[in-house]
Structures are given as C-alpha cells and as structure tokens.
Enzyme design. Structure first.
Site, mmCIF file in Angstrom:
data_model
loop_
_atom_site.group_PDB
_atom_site.id
_atom_site.type_symbol
_atom_site.label_atom_id
_atom_site.label_comp_id
_atom_site.label_asym_id
_atom_site.label_seq_id
_atom_site.Cartn_x
_atom_site.Cartn_y
_atom_site.Cartn_z
ATOM 1 N N GLU A 56 41.700 -43.499 -12.411
ATOM 2 C CA GLU A 56 43.106 -42.996 -12.040
ATOM 3 C C GLU A 56 43.403 -42.931 -10.532
ATOM 4 O O GLU A 56 42.564 -42.393 -9.982
ATOM 5 C CB GLU A 56 43.570 -41.933 -12.878
ATOM 6 C CG GLU A 56 44.900 -41.552 -12.729
ATOM 7 C CD GLU A 56 45.671 -40.644 -13.531
ATOM 8 O OE1 GLU A 56 44.902 -39.936 -14.189
ATOM 9 O OE2 GLU A 56 46.984 -40.579 -13.937
ATOM 10 N N CYS A 253 47.863 -40.312 -16.652
ATOM 11 C CA CYS A 253 49.496 -40.092 -16.608
ATOM 12 C C CYS A 253 50.105 -41.030 -15.906
ATOM 13 O O CYS A 253 51.177 -41.232 -16.047
ATOM 14 C CB CYS A 253 49.853 -38.660 -16.034
ATOM 15 S SG CYS A 253 49.213 -37.280 -17.155
ATOM 16 N N ASN A 384 49.264 -43.413 -23.134
ATOM 17 C CA ASN A 384 48.123 -42.418 -22.581
ATOM 18 C C ASN A 384 48.912 -41.076 -22.999
ATOM 19 O O ASN A 384 50.086 -40.926 -22.533
ATOM 20 C CB ASN A 384 47.981 -42.558 -21.234
ATOM 21 C CG ASN A 384 47.187 -41.230 -20.759
ATOM 22 O OD1 ASN A 384 45.755 -41.219 -21.028
ATOM 23 N ND2 ASN A 384 47.800 -40.723 -20.019
ATOM 24 N N GLU A 385 48.156 -40.257 -23.474
ATOM 25 C CA GLU A 385 48.645 -38.824 -24.041
ATOM 26 C C GLU A 385 50.073 -39.136 -24.404
ATOM 27 O O GLU A 385 50.823 -38.069 -23.980
ATOM 28 C CB GLU A 385 48.515 -38.033 -22.927
ATOM 29 C CG GLU A 385 46.832 -37.760 -22.646
ATOM 30 C CD GLU A 385 46.653 -36.331 -22.006
ATOM 31 O OE1 GLU A 385 47.587 -35.605 -21.236
ATOM 32 O OE2 GLU A 385 45.503 -35.754 -21.723
HETATM 33 O O1 AHR Z 1 42.387 -36.847 -15.873
HETATM 34 C C1 AHR Z 1 43.702 -36.181 -15.388
HETATM 35 C C2 AHR Z 1 44.997 -36.138 -16.309
HETATM 36 O O2 AHR Z 1 44.511 -35.448 -17.467
HETATM 37 C C3 AHR Z 1 45.142 -37.575 -17.012
HETATM 38 O O3 AHR Z 1 46.079 -38.269 -16.129
HETATM 39 C C4 AHR Z 1 46.077 -37.483 -18.148
HETATM 40 O O4 AHR Z 1 45.593 -38.599 -18.979
HETATM 41 C C5 AHR Z 1 45.414 -35.936 -18.577
HETATM 42 O O5 AHR Z 1 46.331 -34.992 -18.885
#
Ligand code: AHR
Length: 666
Positions: A56, A253, A384-385
């Site tokens: 990321e 995120c 994601n999440e």
């Molecule tokens: O890894 C850091 C963050 O943790 C990621 O962006 C997210 O998916 C999680 O909350």
C-alpha cells in the site's frame, strides 16, 4: 595430612558433581519432548499463493519510496502548487514566477509553472526541490533529468544536485530551444560526483523570455531492471528475495479513499505518466499526530507497473478494488445500488486489461504500454475493510457480474476490520452463504493474541470459502516507529503462522501489513521493511515472513506432541510440510520461552533420512531487540547443517528462536 584431606575432599566433590550431572541429565532427558512427524501422511495442500505480500502507498511506500522519482510535486498539482519547491530571486521581481492552469474540463494535469526571465544569469532566479524528506543521491551514478516545457525564447536550464551543505555534486545544462506554443519534452542525463542522504535538486535559469514548465522529473539510473522512470531496486530486491506467492495491491485503506472522490481508480493510473491524475494520499490527513501534508499519489507506480512487478518476481497479482463504499471510519460515502455500474465496469475492465487479448479495448491498452502477453490475473478483491449489510448488498452485485463474465476469477471479500465480534460474525456468515471464494481477515493485535490464536483455524469449516489472512501484524505496546518491530512481535507472528500452515486447507493466502515504511515519513508502525533515502533493512518480521515463504513446501504432514498439535505447550509451536519439488521434510519450530528446549523429532513413515540436514535459525538475544540501519541484521537467519543419524533426531531449540530444518528423504 592436609594433602590427604584435600585429595579426599576433592574426590567427594567430583562424585557429588557427577551425581548432580547424571541426575540433571536424566531429568533433562525426561523433559525432552518427542514430536511425532508422519512424513508419509500428506494432508492439506499448500497453495503456491500461501505466503504473499501486501503493498500500500502508506508510510511513503510508493511516492517517496519504491517509486524512484526524486522530485516531489513534479507537476505542481499538490493543493499548494509550490509545495516542495523553493523559489529564490535576486532581485525579487513580482509576478516573475506564477502558477498557471490550462483550465480545460477534466484535465488530469492542469497546472504548470510560468517563469519570466529578463537577462537571467546565475543567482538571479532558481527553484529548488527538496525531494521526499530529502533526495538520496549516490556518487558516480547517472541521473536522468527531464522536463516538459514551452518557450518562444532560447533559455538554458542549469540543473544541479546539491548535498546537505548546498554544495553542487552533479550538474548539467539543458537547452530549452524555442518551441512556440507546443509543449516539448527534454531529457538530459548526468553523473553525480558524491553521495548525499538528504540532497536537493536546483534549477537556475539563463536567458530572457518566458518559459512554461511541467513534469519536472529526476530519476536515478539504478532502478529495478534499469527501467527508466522505474522503481527503487533495493526495495524490490527485498521483495524478490522473499519469493512471495502474490502481491496484494493497492491496499489497504487507499482503495476506499477518505471519500469516494479520493478512492483509488485504476484507470487513472495507466498510460503516459503526465496523464495520470494525482490525488491526495488519504494518509496525508489520517493521523493528526503523524500528518503528512505533502503526501500525494502521483500513480507513477500504477496498475501496469504493478502487474509488471508481479510478472518480474513470479508473484500472482491480487488487486483490491473499491466496492462503491468510501472508508467507513471516515466519510462512509455510499454509491447507490442503481449507480454501481461504473464501479462494476471498472472491475470487469481491469480483468480485461490484465488478461484480454490485444484486440480487446483494454488488452490493447496493455499492449500499447509494452506488454502484449496477458498477465494471467486469477484473483480480484472487492472492497477493503468494508462491512455491514451495505457491503453485502454491493458485493452480491459485483460477484454476480464478475462470475458471469469471468467464472475462473477468484473473488476476495472483506470480513471487516477485525477477526471477531458482531461485525465479523455477520460478514463471515453471509460470505460463506454466498460461497465467496476467499474471505479476507485482518488482525492487528497484541503478541499475546497471536500466541493464543494459533489454533484459530483448527475448527474452521474445511469446505466452502477459504481464508485470506490479508493484513496482520503483532503490535507491541509502549514503543513507536521502527522500535515496534521487536523480536517479540516477530516471534509471535512466527508462532501464529505455524497455525496458518497447519491449516493450509483452510488458509490459502496470508500477507503481513504494511510492507514498507520510510523512517522520516511513516504514519503506521510496525512495518516489515524500513527504508531511508538510500538504504533499506528488514525487520525481524521480514525474516520470519521470508523463512516461511522460502520453506513453503507443498503438503502439510502431521506433527504432534502427545497426540496433540504443537500449539503453545511450554511456549513451543511447530508445523511440518513436505516439499515435493526437493523431496524434503521441512520442520518449523518456534521456542518462545527464555530457555533451551530439548526435543526429539521422530520421523515416521520413511525408509531413511539423508545424513545431513539444513538448519536455519532466527534468534533474538531478547524479546525487545530490533533491527536498525546501524544493525540491520541483528536478528537475521543463521544457516548451518545438522547431522542426522537415525529417524529420531535430537534437536534443542534455543531460547527465543525460530528454527527451520530441511531434511532430505531417501
Ligand atoms: O495496513 C494499514 C491499514 O490497516 C490498511 O490500510 C487498512 O486496510 C488497515 O486498517
């Protein structure tokens, strides 16, 4: 007489010591734990994708990190158009440097800089870029400068690399000859004469007239595979060395975005870099205590480069796309269900971009970027999440559309932000009902959680959806930044990973998160690999991940102690696999206690073992020890051989250690 007494006394002492030694060695022998390994009973298949990485753009992971561009805000598109630049004028002329805007609708890169010069010479007008927390410059390396410009005059750009003392350590002159109204790209390469950890790049002007400037860029020559405008080779090499089964990308995120306008849109990350529209990186504002106002995503590392990287290092691509929901910790914006089509189309088009032949719309674009052969994408994450009924509603629509067109693509779905609680239970239940291919579980938890959750998957359903442990890390308290990457964190992850491996029929993929972190620009810790402008090192976690990945094997074989799996008895954790490619038995043992632990590894179901095995031990001198730029390999694997006389191997696991034994079967 005295002499006699001494003799008698010393004889008695020797007998006493011997008795103690015999007794203690007996009790030591009794304490030996016998691990029974049934090498002829292959059970679960280990997926080639079992151990992967999560990438990321967080902690300056991409811009300022793996993407080797040295100029920050090269196209003047940051909120503050001159952020990262310092303009010096002598004498000061009002309006000599202005930010202009092309003013067209939906232009990806509308701004440029206009510089007006009147007989400029050295010292009159210069602009200096500070880089991303400085620029790493290496002695005797070639640097590739480029700029887009237009001018009616003939102006010289003097490009200089500076060290921290503002001394010139490399320079070149670029002749910006008259272009009229048209934009032209100029490129010039030159050598640096010295190394600087925190260098800068200055451009000063010579001549008279007006010059417009955009996309001012500087790359080192030594990028990964020497690709112009490419990625930092040292960072990629660390990934390549792990031989990861997959790369999850782009997050995290940043997939969701602070709001929907800030979400990751893959189509804006391909094609010529000057047409890739920059956005604010959501980690710019996420944590006020670690704010990074200069953190933007230029997408110089976009989806083409991502697929190419996977191809380079033999990893499967695992893209995660927005599901029509922005980050639920932030704006939680939702795309109405009847307006979801463009999001679904993005997913379908991404598959075509990766796999379509060159006659398809998106396959053609891939070919135009230099890769006519398909990338053979097999996985796609949706969300994601994300969580709640709103997520399930949207996912169902995505899943239907993707499976209809691409039935072989495996869909990865979110199970929220943590591994338990109502949010998780709802999603886990619903996703299993939907028969979603892979459920993405996340756990950022304490070392205690990791140790005590080693049996987590022992009772999971063996059929239906598989688990993707898509983001996890052991978080120790009371430390910060790189200090959080302790051996305790890493050894607790190793213990937990024996449980993942043991349950390879349930868990198909796993990736630690986050991957990279810049020592001067992080937002989130711990992280697997730490970098500064010139160097990179692996945390103890990196070595744990690497050892699991390099010793993945192909089939799990049972390893038991007193008919139970080894999952924390006396702080011992273990698992074993067969590697069919090399015909080896691979045994992993974590000793999380502060004492040596003697074991007998009793290998059953094989005729004979080859007399010499390979042993790799990762050990920390204490649980708080960390690696650092000064001591990058303080905790790192030590390799040796181990003599094997019988099928009952004596092995003593050192305190606080993670051992991997590879034994050839005959
Ligand atoms: O890894 C850091 C963050 O943790 C990621 O962006 C997210 O998916 C999680 O909350």
């Amino acid at each position: 007489m005295q002499h006699q007494f001494n003799k008698l006394y010393s004889k008695r002492v020797i007998i006493a010591i011997a008795a103690v030694l015999i007794l203690s060695s007996n009790s030591f022998a009794q304490q030996k734990k016998t691990f029974i390994i049934k090498a002829n009973q292959p059970a679960a298949t280990i997926q080639p994708t079992m151990w992967g990485v999560f990438f990321e753009d967080i902690n300056l992971g991409a811009d300022g990190g793996i993407y080797a561009e040295l100029i920050k805000n090269r196209s003047f598109e940051f909120f503050k158009p001159l952020m990262g630049w310092r303009v010096d004028q002598k004498p000061f002329v009002e309006g000599a440097v202005t930010v202009q805007n092309r003013q067209g609708a939906n232009l990806p890169n509308p701004r440029f800089l206009r510089v007006q010069l009147n007989n400029a010479a050295k010292g009159n007008l210069s602009m200096t870029n500070e880089g991303f927390r400085g620029m790493g410059i290496k002695k005797d390396l070639r640097y590739d400068f480029s700029v887009m410009y237009r001018t009616a005059g003939n102006i010289k750009l003097h490009v200089e690399l500076l060290n921290a003392k503002n001394q010139v350590i490399g320079n070149s002159v670029v002749d910006a000859t008259a272009t009229g109204d048209a934009w032209k790209k100029l490129a010039k390469s030159f050598q640096s004469t010295d190394t600087a950890q925190k260098g800068q790049c200055r451009i000063w002007f010579e001549g008279t007239g007006t010059i417009d400037l955009d996309m001012i860029s500087l790359f080192p020559e030594d990028t990964w595979k020497k690709r112009p405008g490419g990625m930092r080779a040292d960072m990629i090499q660390m990934l390549a060395d792990m031989k990861p089964g997959f790369i999850r990308f782009p997050g995290g995120c940043i997939v969701e975005g602070f709001d929907l306008s800030n979400r990751y849109q893959w189509k804006k990350t391909i094609g010529p870099i000057e047409e890739r529209q920059l956005i604010m990186n959501r980690w710019n504002i996420e944590f006020p205590h670690r704010s990074a106002p200069d953190y933007f995503q230029t997408f110089g590392l976009g989806f083409f480069e991502y697929f190419q990287l996977c191809d380079d290092i033999g990893a499967e691509a695992l893209p995660i796309l927005n599901c029509g929901m922005a980050c639920q910790f932030n704006s939680a914006e939702l795309v109405p269900l009847d307006q979801l089509d463009p999001y679904i189309q993005d997913a379908l088009d991404l598959i075509e971009f990766a796999n379509g032949d060159v006659t398809t719309t998106w396959g053609k674009k891939r070919a135009e970027m230099g890769h006519a052969a398909p990338f053979n994408l097999k996985f796609l994450g949706v969300g994601n999440e994300n969580w709640g009924p709103q997520y399930i509603e949207r996912l169902k629509i995505f899943q239907k559309a993707i499976k209809e067109k691409y039935p072989n693509i495996k869909i990865v779905a979110s199970s929220g932000t943590g591994p338990d609680g109502d949010r998780f239970e709802l999603l886990n239940t619903e996703l299993r009902k939907m028969n979603t291919d892979l459920i993405d579980e996340h756990y950022y938890r304490s070392p205690e959680w990791f140790f005590s959750s080693v049996r987590r998957y022992d009772n999971y359903p063996r059929t239906g959806s598989k688990v993707f442990a898509g983001e996890y890390a052991s978080h120790v308290d009371k430390t910060n930044g790189a200090q959080r990457n302790t051996w305790l964190a890493a050894i607790s992850e190793a213990a937990f990973m024996t449980g993942l491996e043991r349950n390879a029929d349930v868990v198909s993929m796993a990736s630690y998160a986050p991957l990279f972190s810049h020592i001067d620009g992080w937002q989130w810790a711990p992280d697997m690999i730490w970098v500064d402008n010139l160097r990179s090192y692996g945390s103890p976690t990196y070595y744990v991940q690497k050892l699991f990945s390099l010793n993945k094997g192909s089939k799990v074989v049972p390893l038991t102690l007193n008919n139970d799996v080894v999952a924390g008895q006396d702080s011992l954790y273990a698992s074993s696999v067969i590697d069919a490619a090399t015909n080896e038995l691979v045994i992993k043992i974590v000793n999380a206690s502060n004492k040596e632990q003697a074991t007998v590894l009793s290998v059953e179901g094989v005729k004979k073992l080859v007399a010499q095995g390979k042993l790799t031990v990762l050990q920390g001198s204490s649980l708080t020890v960390v690696n650092s730029f000064d001591q990058p390999t303080q905790v790192s694997p030590k390799e040796s051989t181990i003599a094997i006389k019988t099928k009952k191997i004596d092995y003593t696991a050192a305190p606080y250690s993670f051992s991997v034994l590879r034994i050839k079967l005959q």
